[in-house]
Scaffold this motif. Structure first.
Motif, PDB file in Angstrom:
ATOM      1  N   LEU A   1      48.339  35.284  34.127  1.00  0.00           N
ATOM      2  CA  LEU A   1      49.296  36.022  34.845  1.00  0.00           C
ATOM      3  C   LEU A   1      50.367  35.031  35.832  1.00  0.00           C
ATOM      4  O   LEU A   1      49.753  33.927  36.383  1.00  0.00           O
ATOM      5  N   LEU A   2      51.673  35.478  35.691  1.00  0.00           N
ATOM      6  CA  LEU A   2      52.551  34.543  36.556  1.00  0.00           C
ATOM      7  C   LEU A   2      52.387  34.766  37.868  1.00  0.00           C
ATOM      8  O   LEU A   2      52.356  33.655  38.793  1.00  0.00           O
ATOM      9  N   ALA A   3      51.829  35.926  38.502  1.00  0.00           N
ATOM     10  CA  ALA A   3      51.749  36.099  39.799  1.00  0.00           C
ATOM     11  C   ALA A   3      50.794  37.006  40.058  1.00  0.00           C
ATOM     12  O   ALA A   3      50.650  38.242  40.734  1.00  0.00           O
ATOM     13  N   PRO A   4      49.210  36.448  40.067  1.00  0.00           N
ATOM     14  CA  PRO A   4      48.308  37.052  40.169  1.00  0.00           C
ATOM     15  C   PRO A   4      48.003  37.716  41.538  1.00  0.00           C
ATOM     16  O   PRO A   4      48.578  36.961  42.492  1.00  0.00           O
ATOM     17  N   MET A   5      47.436  38.879  41.766  1.00  0.00           N
ATOM     18  CA  MET A   5      46.964  39.183  43.049  1.00  0.00           C
ATOM     19  C   MET A   5      45.854  38.451  43.756  1.00  0.00           C
ATOM     20  O   MET A   5      45.655  38.382  44.986  1.00  0.00           O
ATOM     21  N   SER A   6      45.237  37.806  42.832  1.00  0.00           N
ATOM     22  CA  SER A   6      43.932  37.031  43.490  1.00  0.00           C
ATOM     23  C   SER A   6      43.732  36.169  42.460  1.00  0.00           C
ATOM     24  O   SER A   6      43.599  36.336  41.138  1.00  0.00           O
ATOM     25  N   GLU A   7      42.920  35.180  42.609  1.00  0.00           N
ATOM     26  CA  GLU A   7      42.570  33.895  41.476  1.00  0.00           C
ATOM     27  C   GLU A   7      41.510  34.564  40.803  1.00  0.00           C
ATOM     28  O   GLU A   7      41.218  33.798  39.715  1.00  0.00           O
ATOM     29  N   ASP A   8      40.567  35.580  41.386  1.00  0.00           N
ATOM     30  CA  ASP A   8      39.415  35.770  40.447  1.00  0.00           C
ATOM     31  C   ASP A   8      39.691  37.021  39.609  1.00  0.00           C
ATOM     32  O   ASP A   8      38.876  37.292  38.828  1.00  0.00           O
ATOM     33  N   ARG A   9      41.128  37.487  39.430  1.00  0.00           N
ATOM     34  CA  ARG A   9      41.742  38.321  38.745  1.00  0.00           C
ATOM     35  C   ARG A   9      42.890  37.882  38.149  1.00  0.00           C
ATOM     36  O   ARG A   9      44.071  38.412  38.252  1.00  0.00           O
ATOM     37  N   ASN A  10      42.987  36.495  37.673  1.00  0.00           N
ATOM     38  CA  ASN A  10      44.284  35.957  37.191  1.00  0.00           C
ATOM     39  C   ASN A  10      44.457  35.913  35.807  1.00  0.00           C
ATOM     40  O   ASN A  10      45.507  35.298  35.333  1.00  0.00           O
ATOM     41  N   THR A  11      43.555  36.202  34.950  1.00  0.00           N
ATOM     42  CA  THR A  11      43.543  35.874  33.460  1.00  0.00           C
ATOM     43  C   THR A  11      43.158  37.260  32.631  1.00  0.00           C
ATOM     44  O   THR A  11      42.000  37.721  33.022  1.00  0.00           O
ATOM     45  N   LEU A  12      43.925  37.444  31.401  1.00  0.00           N
ATOM     46  CA  LEU A  12      43.460  38.520  30.595  1.00  0.00           C
ATOM     47  C   LEU A  12      42.147  38.040  29.775  1.00  0.00           C
ATOM     48  O   LEU A  12      42.031  37.042  29.550  1.00  0.00           O
ATOM     49  N   ARG A  13      41.159  38.954  29.885  1.00  0.00           N
ATOM     50  CA  ARG A  13      39.784  38.474  29.175  1.00  0.00           C
ATOM     51  C   ARG A  13      40.121  38.381  27.735  1.00  0.00           C
ATOM     52  O   ARG A  13      40.907  39.183  27.046  1.00  0.00           O
ATOM     53  N   GLN A  14      39.293  37.541  27.089  1.00  0.00           N
ATOM     54  CA  GLN A  14      39.333  37.229  25.661  1.00  0.00           C
ATOM     55  C   GLN A  14      37.940  38.151  25.252  1.00  0.00           C
ATOM     56  O   GLN A  14      37.962  38.294  23.850  1.00  0.00           O
ATOM     57  N   SER A  15      37.120  38.440  25.743  1.00  0.00           N
ATOM     58  CA  SER A  15      35.825  39.159  25.245  1.00  0.00           C
ATOM     59  C   SER A  15      35.465  40.256  26.626  1.00  0.00           C
ATOM     60  O   SER A  15      35.536  39.898  27.793  1.00  0.00           O
ATOM     61  N   ILE A  16      35.047  41.553  25.904  1.00  0.00           N
ATOM     62  CA  ILE A  16      34.670  42.385  26.936  1.00  0.00           C
ATOM     63  C   ILE A  16      33.428  42.154  27.780  1.00  0.00           C
ATOM     64  O   ILE A  16      33.139  42.429  28.818  1.00  0.00           O
ATOM     65  N   ILE A  17      32.616  41.264  27.159  1.00  0.00           N
ATOM     66  CA  ILE A  17      31.495  40.893  27.626  1.00  0.00           C
ATOM     67  C   ILE A  17      31.594  40.326  28.861  1.00  0.00           C
ATOM     68  O   ILE A  17      30.600  40.465  29.964  1.00  0.00           O
ATOM     69  N   SER A  18      32.381  39.522  29.295  1.00  0.00           N
ATOM     70  CA  SER A  18      32.820  38.659  30.599  1.00  0.00           C
ATOM     71  C   SER A  18      32.886  39.968  31.635  1.00  0.00           C
ATOM     72  O   SER A  18      32.377  39.649  32.668  1.00  0.00           O
TER      73      SER A  18
END
Length: 791
Positions: A534-551
């Motif tokens: 994300l260009l402007a994430p709300m927080s660093e622990d939620r800043n990227t779209l997952r590549q696996s649901i297992i995560s």
């Protein structure tokens, strides 16, 4: 956006019976939600008092006994403020007064009667940033002409009510008092008053001594006006009060006028000290590593994506965000240059996110009305002439590539009714446009609506449809059933079937967040895929779209495990995301996580292991029609590093890998956690024939158990495949029920016990037939896989 009702009432006459709560609720009904609504200052029972006598308390070194005249009587009040003194005009909270943190009562303080309290603005509930030092350390001091006995809140123009709106991103027009006035005008059918833009100019022309240069396409308009001989002083109380109600701290008359006009029109302004600026102002893109000290005295390191204001040599301001310290307005400023401009909203937003957010950047980001830009600079001249004793220099230095014309949009009455499910007359629709302040030309079928430039959110006919629904009232729209026929799509039906199957197998469905931390975004994935951050994430622990649901499932497991829930069997059908070259890819996947005890029936629980999870996968694949077309491949080189190398496999259908299964690596999780994930888009693209059903045999089946010694590196799957080939059509099923590597078994071998089930549709198998098949099976296992019958 904080809406001051006193401010907006300057431009629209609202009915007296309209409460702040009613206005807030009505605005919510037309799409502008609010966080709070109420009085700016809630303190009650206050008077302006005159301290006629002030003596030290006989039993205290910091208290004073005061005689305070409130117009109708003189009260004895004990006060501990260090700045209390005879002749001072003060705020008196009378007995019964309700302050934010207390209720005032008559009392005795160290033997002396006290009939009230002398207050600071802080004690009345005003935020600290709005009060001066005297109020922070003592009580509030009024000027000598303050009327004794009057309401101090009303005297200071703070008898205001404020609504704090949470606006949608498309309604930048509501970030202004005029914008709010037009919205309220449409809501209550009231006319918006004209704003006073009058001022006089001298005989000079700014263009003779000052130039505007724009050297970037990221500035579509730049207006400059010069004002001479300004007198810096305190702002009138009504300006200070409106700024405070809007959440902005008053500073001095010139700076306050800049903020006042921004709130009023929605157009940010910037004032430069003309004597520090020079004779030219330039708009350009910053140079990489160019430096600028902004008004907050922080040195900023700029780059080529930042729009800057320059004096022709160096940057003196960050366009749309904050001015530079070098040309700021001070108490010694005499001449100023007013800037009113429109900058690229996306560039301003990116810069403000990187460096600093401001009231101005919030407005530039959402887009501005070019007509309001001209209005704002004229309004500033009017107020500077009136409240700063200024001389306005003639002419206007400008750069303008914008269109000032209204937008023409054609709408059909029948389409509006059809889309919105309404049945209202043409006149009612046209009345909505009238209330909004939109001019129009119409006939029996359609209207050509002229949308003012202040409504930058309206560009197509569907936007006008929305305006009709908002102002007519969504609550007035009667619900009707759709007339079109609808049927279930095969893809959705399949997904629902998979979901129901997983539930039937005993797993619970979850719905998790698609955003995870950057480091864990690529966990449990096959291959090296580019992440989408994300260009402007709300927080660093939620800043990227997952590549696996297992995560995401691992986070749910950790949450439950921390709360002592050890028996977890969950699944999710959702999207995964990655970037492939210039394309953004979304894939539908099925993932599951299992650990602890798994319920197999009444009083029949079993600890989750690889085979239980494998059985779940087989059940799903069989249900979807892929029976005998899938296999589990052991290939550590291709498996994700987060899986245990000796208890994991690739899931292959038609010799094509569609997923993974296995135990989570002990380095990742110490507990026995098993997972699988299947790419449904890839799997369901593989065609299957129609499901075939056959009658259950009327003849009895025969089961035989077989214990085989085989090299420990040979997978049980290979044995099962070979048995099916050797046994032929008489074999109904083959299952592994035991694997043994203990005492009595060579360390390079393992014993695998299998159960074989035989049967015919038209007859009972004889012992000779079964023995013949078993001999062939054992012989083929020995010849093909080196297996031996265990004695």
């Amino acid at each position: 956006m904080k809406l001051s009702l006193n401010f907006v009432k300057d431009y629209i006459d609202l009915d007296e019976d309209l409460t702040v709560e009613k206005i807030a609720e009505d605005m919510t009904n037309v799409s502008s939600e609010y966080d709070s609504a109420g009085k700016l200052i809630t303190a009650t029972n206050l008077k302006i008092g005159l301290v006629e006598e002030c003596e030290k308390h006989p039993d205290s070194d910091h208290l004073h006994i005061c005689k305070v005249n409130i117009g109708t009587e003189i009260l004895n009040i004990v006060c501990g403020a260090p700045n209390v003194r005879k002749g001072l005009k003060v705020i008196v909270a009378l007995p019964g007064a309700k302050l934010p943190e207390k209720t005032i009562k008559k009392g005795v303080i160290r033997g002396q009667e006290s009939n009230g309290m002398l207050c600071s603005m802080l004690e009345l509930g005003l935020e600290s940033k709005f009060v001066d030092e005297a109020d922070k350390t003592g009580i509030h001091e009024f000027p000598e002409d303050a009327p004794v006995g009057e309401n101090p809140i009303k005297y200071m123009n703070l008898d205001d009510e404020v609504i704090d709106f949470e606006l949608t991103a498309n309604r930048g027009d509501l970030l202004s008092i005029l914008g709010m006035a037009y919205e309220l005008g449409a809501l209550y059918d009231k006319k918006v008053k004209d704003i006073d833009l009058s001022f006089s100019e001298n005989n000079e022309d700014i263009n003779d001594s000052f130039k505007v240069k724009v050297n970037t396409e990221n500035c579509s308009m730049f207006l400059a006006k010069k004002v001479k001989n300004v007198v810096i002083k305190e702002s009138p109380s009504f300006i200070k009060a409106r700024l405070i109600a809007s959440g902005i701290r008053p500073i001095n008359n010139v700076v306050d006028i800049s903020n006042y006009v921004m709130l009023e029109t929605g157009q940010p302004l910037h004032f430069y000290d003309a004597d520090k600026l020079g004779d030219v102002i330039e708009v350009r893109m910053a140079k990489d590593n160019e430096k600028l000290v902004t008004l907050d005295e922080i040195k900023r390191n700029l780059h080529s994506e930042n729009i800057v204001i320059s004096d022709g040599k160096k940057a003196i301001g960050l366009a749309g965000v904050m001015g530079g310290l070098e040309t700021e307005i001070t108490d010694n400023t005499k001449n100023i240059i007013i800037e009113a401009a429109i900058f690229n909203g996306a560039k301003v937003r990116k810069t403000s996110n990187e460096l600093i957010r401001s009231e101005a950047s919030n407005r530039f980001e959402k887009g501005l009305d070019p007509n309001r830009t001209y209005m704002a600079i004229k309004r500033a001249c009017h107020l500077l002439e009136k409240y700063a004793n200024s001389e306005i220099v003639g002419g206007l230095a400008k750069y303008d590539t914008t269109s000032l014309e209204d937008k023409k949009i054609t709408v059909k009455f029948s389409e509006i009714n059809k889309v919105l499910g309404l049945n209202i007359s043409n006149n009612e629709i046209l009345d909505v446009f009238r209330k909004l302040g939109f001019k129009y030309e119409s006939d029996d079928e359609k209207a050509v609506v002229s949308v003012p430039t202040r409504r930058i959110d309206i560009n197509i006919k569907e936007d006008l449809n929305e305006e009709v629904s908002r102002i007519y009232g969504v609550n007035n729209i009667q619900g009707i059933l759709p007339e079109t026929s609808a049927r279930t799509g095969s893809y959705d039906k399949t997904i629902r079937g998979i979901r129901n199957k997983m539930v039937d197998l005993g797993l619970n469905e979850t719905l998790s967040y698609v955003l995870v931390g950057e480091e864990e975004a690529s966990n449990f994935t096959l291959g090296n895929k580019e992440k989408i951050k994300l260009l402007a994430p709300m927080s660093e622990d939620r800043n990227t779209l997952r590549q696996s649901i297992i995560s995401s499932l691992m986070k749910i497991y950790e949450y439950n495990s921390a709360r002592d829930n050890q028996d977890i069997s969950i699944f999710e059908i959702a999207k995964t995301f990655y970037k492939s070259e210039d394309n953004y890819v979304e894939e539908q996947c099925l993932a599951a996580l299992m650990t602890g005890e798994f319920y197999l029936g009444i009083e029949n629980n079993k600890k989750v292991d690889f085979y239980i999870v494998k059985g779940i996968v087989e059940e799903v694949l069989d249900y979807l029609g892929y029976e005998n077309r899938y296999s589990f491949i052991e290939d550590n080189a291709k498996l994700p590093k987060e899986l245990h190398p000796y208890q994991s496999a690739l899931i292959s259908v038609n010799n094509d890998v569609v997923g993974i299964i296995g135990k989570v690596h002990p380095v990742v999780c110490k507990d026995d956690v098993f997972v699988f994930e299947i790419n449904l888009d890839k799997l369901l693209a593989k065609k299957v024939g129609k499901m075939k059903f056959k009658e259950i045999s009327k003849f009895p089946a025969v089961s035989k158990d077989l214990a085989i010694l085989v090299d420990k590196n040979v997978p049980a799957q290979n044995l099962m495949v070979q048995i099916k080939k050797s046994a032929g059509s008489c074999l109904n099923s083959v299952k592994v029920f035991d694997v043994y590597t203990g005492k009595g078994i060579d360390e390079n071998q393992k014993s695998i016990a299998l159960s074989l089930n035989f049967g015919k549709m038209n007859a009972t198998l004889t012992d000779d037939e079964i023995n013949t098949i078993m001999e062939k099976v054992i012989k083929d296992l020995e010849n093909k896989l080196g297996a031996k019958l265990r004695s």
